[in-house]
Design a protein around this motif. Structure first.
Motif, PDB file in Angstrom:
ATOM      1  N   GLY A   1     -12.238   2.152 -12.130  1.00  0.00           N
ATOM      2  CA  GLY A   1     -12.869   1.210 -11.206  1.00  0.00           C
ATOM      3  C   GLY A   1     -12.155   1.121  -9.877  1.00  0.00           C
ATOM      4  O   GLY A   1     -12.349   0.167  -9.126  1.00  0.00           O
ATOM      5  N   LEU A   2     -11.324   2.111  -9.573  1.00  0.00           N
ATOM      6  CA  LEU A   2     -10.650   2.102  -8.273  1.00  0.00           C
ATOM      7  C   LEU A   2     -11.467   2.838  -7.228  1.00  0.00           C
ATOM      8  O   LEU A   2     -11.252   2.703  -6.037  1.00  0.00           O
ATOM      9  CB  LEU A   2      -9.274   2.776  -8.384  1.00  0.00           C
ATOM     10  CG  LEU A   2      -8.180   1.983  -9.081  1.00  0.00           C
ATOM     11  CD1 LEU A   2      -6.948   2.854  -9.296  1.00  0.00           C
ATOM     12  CD2 LEU A   2      -7.811   0.760  -8.268  1.00  0.00           C
ATOM     13  N   SER A   3     -12.408   3.646  -7.692  1.00  0.00           N
ATOM     14  CA  SER A   3     -13.155   4.490  -6.776  1.00  0.00           C
ATOM     15  C   SER A   3     -14.587   4.588  -7.303  1.00  0.00           C
ATOM     16  O   SER A   3     -14.784   4.750  -8.503  1.00  0.00           O
ATOM     17  CB  SER A   3     -12.460   5.859  -6.752  1.00  0.00           C
ATOM     18  OG  SER A   3     -13.265   6.818  -6.152  1.00  0.00           O
TER      19      SER A   3
ATOM     20  N   LYS B   1     -11.720  -3.540 -15.589  1.00  0.00           N
ATOM     21  CA  LYS B   1     -10.305  -3.787 -15.287  1.00  0.00           C
ATOM     22  C   LYS B   1      -9.651  -4.738 -16.300  1.00  0.00           C
ATOM     23  O   LYS B   1      -8.454  -4.681 -16.519  1.00  0.00           O
ATOM     24  CB  LYS B   1     -10.158  -4.325 -13.868  1.00  0.00           C
ATOM     25  CG  LYS B   1     -10.349  -3.217 -12.836  1.00  0.00           C
ATOM     26  CD  LYS B   1     -10.474  -3.699 -11.423  1.00  0.00           C
ATOM     27  CE  LYS B   1     -10.803  -2.507 -10.517  1.00  0.00           C
ATOM     28  NZ  LYS B   1     -11.063  -2.888  -9.147  1.00  0.00           N
TER      29      LYS B   1
ATOM     30  N   LYS C   1     -11.035  -3.596  -3.248  1.00  0.00           N
ATOM     31  CA  LYS C   1     -10.303  -3.197  -4.442  1.00  0.00           C
ATOM     32  C   LYS C   1     -10.796  -1.844  -4.925  1.00  0.00           C
ATOM     33  O   LYS C   1     -10.077  -1.101  -5.530  1.00  0.00           O
ATOM     34  CB  LYS C   1     -10.504  -4.237  -5.569  1.00  0.00           C
ATOM     35  CG  LYS C   1      -9.626  -5.466  -5.425  1.00  0.00           C
ATOM     36  CD  LYS C   1      -9.831  -6.410  -6.600  1.00  0.00           C
ATOM     37  CE  LYS C   1      -9.069  -5.952  -7.826  1.00  0.00           C
ATOM     38  NZ  LYS C   1      -9.320  -6.839  -8.981  1.00  0.00           N
ATOM     39  N   THR C   2     -12.068  -1.555  -4.662  1.00  0.00           N
ATOM     40  CA  THR C   2     -12.658  -0.299  -5.086  1.00  0.00           C
ATOM     41  C   THR C   2     -13.083   0.464  -3.840  1.00  0.00           C
ATOM     42  O   THR C   2     -13.742  -0.096  -2.990  1.00  0.00           O
ATOM     43  CB  THR C   2     -13.897  -0.559  -5.960  1.00  0.00           C
ATOM     44  OG1 THR C   2     -13.515  -1.421  -7.012  1.00  0.00           O
ATOM     45  CG2 THR C   2     -14.451   0.721  -6.522  1.00  0.00           C
ATOM     46  N   SER C   3     -12.674   1.721  -3.745  1.00  0.00           N
ATOM     47  CA  SER C   3     -13.033   2.480  -2.539  1.00  0.00           C
ATOM     48  C   SER C   3     -14.221   3.377  -2.820  1.00  0.00           C
ATOM     49  O   SER C   3     -14.499   3.708  -3.961  1.00  0.00           O
ATOM     50  CB  SER C   3     -11.854   3.307  -2.062  1.00  0.00           C
ATOM     51  OG  SER C   3     -11.467   4.199  -3.075  1.00  0.00           O
TER      52      SER C   3
ATOM     53  N   LYS D   1       0.841  -1.204   0.000  1.00  0.00           N
ATOM     54  CA  LYS D   1       0.000   0.000   0.000  1.00  0.00           C
ATOM     55  C   LYS D   1       0.863   1.236   0.000  1.00  0.00           C
ATOM     56  O   LYS D   1       0.603   2.191  -0.732  1.00  0.00           O
ATOM     57  CB  LYS D   1      -0.849   0.029   1.283  1.00  0.00           C
ATOM     58  CG  LYS D   1      -2.100  -0.794   1.242  1.00  0.00           C
ATOM     59  CD  LYS D   1      -2.975  -0.380   2.405  1.00  0.00           C
ATOM     60  CE  LYS D   1      -4.154  -1.306   2.564  1.00  0.00           C
ATOM     61  NZ  LYS D   1      -4.938  -0.988   3.761  1.00  0.00           N
TER      62      LYS D   1
ATOM     63  N   TYR E   1      -2.950 -10.934 -16.006  1.00  0.00           N
ATOM     64  CA  TYR E   1      -3.998 -10.566 -16.966  1.00  0.00           C
ATOM     65  C   TYR E   1      -4.424 -11.772 -17.794  1.00  0.00           C
ATOM     66  O   TYR E   1      -5.206 -11.651 -18.732  1.00  0.00           O
ATOM     67  CB  TYR E   1      -3.527  -9.437 -17.893  1.00  0.00           C
ATOM     68  CG  TYR E   1      -3.701  -8.066 -17.295  1.00  0.00           C
ATOM     69  CD1 TYR E   1      -4.972  -7.489 -17.228  1.00  0.00           C
ATOM     70  CD2 TYR E   1      -2.625  -7.368 -16.780  1.00  0.00           C
ATOM     71  CE1 TYR E   1      -5.141  -6.237 -16.668  1.00  0.00           C
ATOM     72  CE2 TYR E   1      -2.792  -6.111 -16.213  1.00  0.00           C
ATOM     73  CZ  TYR E   1      -4.058  -5.552 -16.164  1.00  0.00           C
ATOM     74  OH  TYR E   1      -4.235  -4.319 -15.611  1.00  0.00           O
TER      75      TYR E   1
ATOM     76  N   GLU F   1      -2.123  -0.486  -5.782  1.00  0.00           N
ATOM     77  CA  GLU F   1      -3.046   0.170  -6.698  1.00  0.00           C
ATOM     78  C   GLU F   1      -2.956  -0.464  -8.078  1.00  0.00           C
ATOM     79  O   GLU F   1      -3.955  -0.660  -8.756  1.00  0.00           O
ATOM     80  CB  GLU F   1      -2.715   1.657  -6.760  1.00  0.00           C
ATOM     81  CG  GLU F   1      -3.690   2.413  -7.625  1.00  0.00           C
ATOM     82  CD  GLU F   1      -4.089   3.722  -7.022  1.00  0.00           C
ATOM     83  OE1 GLU F   1      -4.569   3.706  -5.875  1.00  0.00           O
ATOM     84  OE2 GLU F   1      -3.915   4.759  -7.684  1.00  0.00           O
ATOM     85  N   GLN F   2      -1.733  -0.795  -8.463  1.00  0.00           N
ATOM     86  CA  GLN F   2      -1.548  -1.452  -9.757  1.00  0.00           C
ATOM     87  C   GLN F   2      -2.230  -2.829  -9.751  1.00  0.00           C
ATOM     88  O   GLN F   2      -2.785  -3.253 -10.758  1.00  0.00           O
ATOM     89  CB  GLN F   2      -0.038  -1.602 -10.029  1.00  0.00           C
ATOM     90  CG  GLN F   2       0.317  -1.771 -11.483  1.00  0.00           C
ATOM     91  CD  GLN F   2       0.016  -0.526 -12.318  1.00  0.00           C
ATOM     92  OE1 GLN F   2       0.366   0.578 -11.941  1.00  0.00           O
ATOM     93  NE2 GLN F   2      -0.661  -0.691 -13.423  1.00  0.00           N
ATOM     94  N   ILE F   3      -2.183  -3.485  -8.586  1.00  0.00           N
ATOM     95  CA  ILE F   3      -2.853  -4.780  -8.454  1.00  0.00           C
ATOM     96  C   ILE F   3      -4.372  -4.578  -8.505  1.00  0.00           C
ATOM     97  O   ILE F   3      -5.100  -5.327  -9.158  1.00  0.00           O
ATOM     98  CB  ILE F   3      -2.470  -5.452  -7.111  1.00  0.00           C
ATOM     99  CG1 ILE F   3      -0.987  -5.805  -7.089  1.00  0.00           C
ATOM    100  CG2 ILE F   3      -3.333  -6.679  -6.841  1.00  0.00           C
ATOM    101  CD1 ILE F   3      -0.615  -6.983  -7.929  1.00  0.00           C
ATOM    102  N   ASN F   4      -4.847  -3.539  -7.799  1.00  0.00           N
ATOM    103  CA  ASN F   4      -6.291  -3.318  -7.721  1.00  0.00           C
ATOM    104  C   ASN F   4      -6.913  -2.960  -9.059  1.00  0.00           C
ATOM    105  O   ASN F   4      -8.113  -3.094  -9.253  1.00  0.00           O
ATOM    106  CB  ASN F   4      -6.602  -2.203  -6.712  1.00  0.00           C
ATOM    107  CG  ASN F   4      -6.438  -2.682  -5.294  1.00  0.00           C
ATOM    108  OD1 ASN F   4      -6.398  -3.883  -5.049  1.00  0.00           O
ATOM    109  ND2 ASN F   4      -6.345  -1.757  -4.364  1.00  0.00           N
ATOM    110  N   VAL F   5      -6.080  -2.497  -9.981  1.00  0.00           N
ATOM    111  CA  VAL F   5      -6.614  -2.104 -11.276  1.00  0.00           C
ATOM    112  C   VAL F   5      -6.556  -3.272 -12.274  1.00  0.00           C
ATOM    113  O   VAL F   5      -6.990  -3.167 -13.408  1.00  0.00           O
ATOM    114  CB  VAL F   5      -5.880  -0.835 -11.781  1.00  0.00           C
ATOM    115  CG1 VAL F   5      -4.607  -1.191 -12.496  1.00  0.00           C
ATOM    116  CG2 VAL F   5      -6.773   0.025 -12.648  1.00  0.00           C
ATOM    117  N   THR F   6      -6.004  -4.399 -11.812  1.00  0.00           N
ATOM    118  CA  THR F   6      -6.003  -5.608 -12.647  1.00  0.00           C
ATOM    119  C   THR F   6      -7.225  -6.453 -12.295  1.00  0.00           C
ATOM    120  O   THR F   6      -7.845  -6.243 -11.253  1.00  0.00           O
ATOM    121  CB  THR F   6      -4.758  -6.477 -12.387  1.00  0.00           C
ATOM    122  OG1 THR F   6      -4.849  -6.979 -11.060  1.00  0.00           O
ATOM    123  CG2 THR F   6      -3.478  -5.704 -12.561  1.00  0.00           C
TER     124      THR F   6
ATOM    125  N   SER G   1       4.674   2.276  -9.817  1.00  0.00           N
ATOM    126  CA  SER G   1       4.150   1.144  -9.070  1.00  0.00           C
ATOM    127  C   SER G   1       4.444  -0.213  -9.687  1.00  0.00           C
ATOM    128  O   SER G   1       3.623  -1.105  -9.662  1.00  0.00           O
ATOM    129  CB  SER G   1       2.658   1.319  -8.827  1.00  0.00           C
ATOM    130  OG  SER G   1       2.025   1.679 -10.023  1.00  0.00           O
TER     131      SER G   1
END
Lengths: 373, 248
Positions: free
Chosen positions: B54-56, B78, A371-373, A205, B107, A211-216, B89
């Motif tokens: 899709g992060l927020s 995603k 994963k999504t806030s 974190k 992926y 964040e890169q993981i959460n966007v996969t 990152s």
């Protein structure tokens, strides 16, 4: 499944590349298990005693050498002024002052009675209590010997005496490492499991890689399993080093019960503490926060888990806290299996409870990891 | 020419407590274009981008990315996007090749395509000799280029870049934009935030965000014409002057 393999591969690469962590994993159990059981010993030794001998007779000499020979006491001073002895106690150099009155020998022979005065430094309460008990035992033993040696038998047998003979079960020689090593091993495994896992996730974190993981499209449970499995294996490894290398080779502790029972419990127990680590990681954003939380739990683990003090002798409210502490159960199981040779049947309840903990903690962690806030 | 819409937002809003970071923005992004998302620090660019990735979750309004709804289909989104955040990152304690293979793997790319594509990638970046070096040991400019290549490694439909060239020298920035053009030619839609106005000139269309709202949206050429100025810098000053939020 394929995703999980990629995650595990990455995790292990990172762990093996981090030489500090690697050394910690191997050295920590060995060093802590070598040092702590010997230091954290309940048996009180090295009690400093100051003896004020106003008599200086053969009897008083005999008593003094008996006290010193017991191995529990260190003679801090041997003089003839009580003030001097008391001053040593004030300076914390003496824990006990024993005053032998003048006419000590004469009185015993003539009148068959004598009084000794013991002053106790109660600042270190345990040491003082235990010290004065030891001293009392030595003196009464001395008394017995004296009576049989010098007094006519008629006088000694005028009162019936009850003698208590006790034998210690499950740990015949009150060998402290046998008692402490399993407990310390539990604490170690818990630390490795819960805190290394928590710090690992929080580091991601902090660095921003999460964040890169959460966007996969990685699934939540894949990610969590990818973190759980490596530390589960490390926990197993640390436990094995502790059990086979240190406690068997160094302390000669061979579990009475079955290794299989121990490992079955361990495997579920690790899931529970790893779950706790995951919860910590979901609530902290920086490694500092995670460390503070970890420290808080660590104190509870160590102090409320029955490692040093028996859970049964805690006040009721704190017994409740101990019952909510997974460490308590594992320490009990370890001692039961290693010292008493308990089997699956005896630890069944512990097993059910720890499974409950594992499910509860991990469900909480999975729900709280977003994963999504 | 009728173009396909790949990102579409309608009154998209994000509030944090009483603070409205993104205030009812509406825009469309077309397939294959390079869409510049400009604005001062604190204007709400990153927040808007995080919602699209899709992060927020948005507070209100609608948006779809690659045809998927940002409320319910975040995991589908995603699968179809690449993302490069402001913060570097990739894993610094893994080598270049390990990073590439890891992200390709999660992926769901096949082993064979990971192998051929990672070789191509190393050649394109000129990093063949550095393939087994730890990413942490690379200079920042290389790291950024690598991060971009990893973000488009799985051939996403759209790639989101959040201030990708922050802190790198002009030469490297130029090379970075070459990579963006390459990706765009392959048909990847590029959504990029920046506050370098020279970079804004490279975009097909730009939107200018001020105080959480979109103040202007057009091609750079048209914007300069509208505001009767010569450079994008002047367009920016013209629009950002009215901003109430101070930079963060």
């Amino acid at each position: 499944m394929r995703t999980l393999i990629f995650l595990l591969q990455k995790e292990f690469r990172q762990i093996f590349r981090d030489k500090t962590i690697l050394r910690l994993i191997i050295a920590m159990p060995i060093i802590q298990l070598l040092v702590m059981p010997l230091a954290a010993d309940y048996e009180i030794k090295n009690i400093n005693i100051s003896i004020v001998d106003h008599d200086r007779s053969a009897f008083s000499q005999k008593l003094v050498s008996k006290i010193v020979a017991s191995g529990y006491f260190k003679l801090a001073d041997y003089g003839n002024s009580f003030e001097e002895g008391f001053r040593l106690m004030e300076k914390n150099k003496a824990d006990l002052v024993l005053e032998i009155p003048a006419d000590f020998e004469k009185q015993i022979i003539r009148e068959n009675t004598q009084k000794l005065f013991v002053a106790v430094n109660a600042i270190n309460g345990t040491k003082a209590m235990v010290g004065s008990t030891y001293l009392g035992n030595i003196i009464s033993d001395f008394n017995q010997n004296l009576r049989t040696e010098i007094l006519p038998p008629s006088k000694t047998s005028n009162s019936p005496q009850i003698e208590i003979v006790s034998s210690n079960w499950f740990n015949r020689f009150l060998n402290y490492p046998v008692f402490m090593v399993p407990g310390i091993l539990v604490i170690l495994v818990s630390m490795v499991g819960a805190f290394m896992c928590a710090l690992n996730i929080v580091k991601e974190k902090e660095v921003g890689t999460i964040e890169q993981i959460n966007v996969t499209p990685i699934r939540k449970h894949h990610f969590i399993l990818g973190k759980l499995i490596p530390f589960w294996i490390i926990g197993m490894f640390v436990f094995s080093i502790g059990l086979f290398l240190v406690s068997r080779v160094v302390y000669g502790i061979v579990p009475e019960g079955s290794i299989l029972v121990l490992y079955s419990f361990l495997s579920i127990y690790l899931l529970a503490v790893l779950g706790l680590g995951l919860i910590i990681s979901t609530y902290s954003n920086t490694q500092q926060q995670a460390m503070s939380l970890a420290f808080f739990f660590m104190m509870i683990f160590v102090l409320m888990g029955g490692l040093f003090t028996s859970v049964d002798s805690m006040p009721e409210w704190s017994q409740w806290i101990a019952r909510l502490n997974p460490v308590t159960y594992f320490i009990e199981v370890m001692r039961m299996v290693i010292m008493k040779g308990s089997g699956f049947n005896e630890i069944k309840n512990h097993m059910i409870i720890i499974t409950g903990f594992a499910i509860f903690f991990n469900t909480w962690a999975i729900i709280n990891y977003k994963k999504t806030s | 020419m009728k173009q396909n819409i790949v990102i579409s937002t309608k009154n998209l809003t994000k509030r944090f407590g009483s603070f409205t970071a993104v205030d009812e923005i509406s825009f469309d992004v077309f397939e294959g274009e390079i869409f510049g998302f400009l604005g001062a620090n604190g204007a709400g660019k990153t927040t808007a981008m995080r919602m699209l990735c899709g992060l927020s979750l948005p507070t209100s309004g609608n948006a779809s990315v690659a045809g998927f709804d940002v409320y319910r289909k975040t995991e589908k989104i995603k699968r179809n996007i690449g993302y490069m955040s402001q913060k570097f990152s990739l894993y610094e304690d893994l080598t270049i090749l390990e990073n590439v293979k890891f992200f390709g793997g999660i992926y769901g790319m096949t082993k064979a395509s990971i192998k051929t594509k990672s070789e191509e990638l190393l050649v394109q970046l000129g990093l063949e000799k550095e393939a087994t070096k730890l990413v942490g040991s690379l200079p920042l400019g290389w790291k950024q280029k690598l991060a971009f290549s990893v973000a488009i490694f799985h051939d996403p439909k759209i790639v989101f870049l959040d201030e990708p060239t922050g802190g790198v020298d002009p030469v490297t920035r130029r090379q970075f934009w070459d990579l963006i053009y390459d990706a765009s030619e392959k048909g990847i839609t590029v959504f990029v935030t920046t506050h370098y106005m020279d970079e804004a000139e490279y975009c097909n269309r730009i939107s200018m965000m001020v105080d959480g709202k979109i103040a202007a949206l057009d091609s750079p050429k048209q914007l300069k014409k509208t505001y009767e100025v010569n450079t994008m810098d002047d367009v920016f000053y013209h629009l950002a002057r009215g901003a109430e939020r101070t930079s963060d």
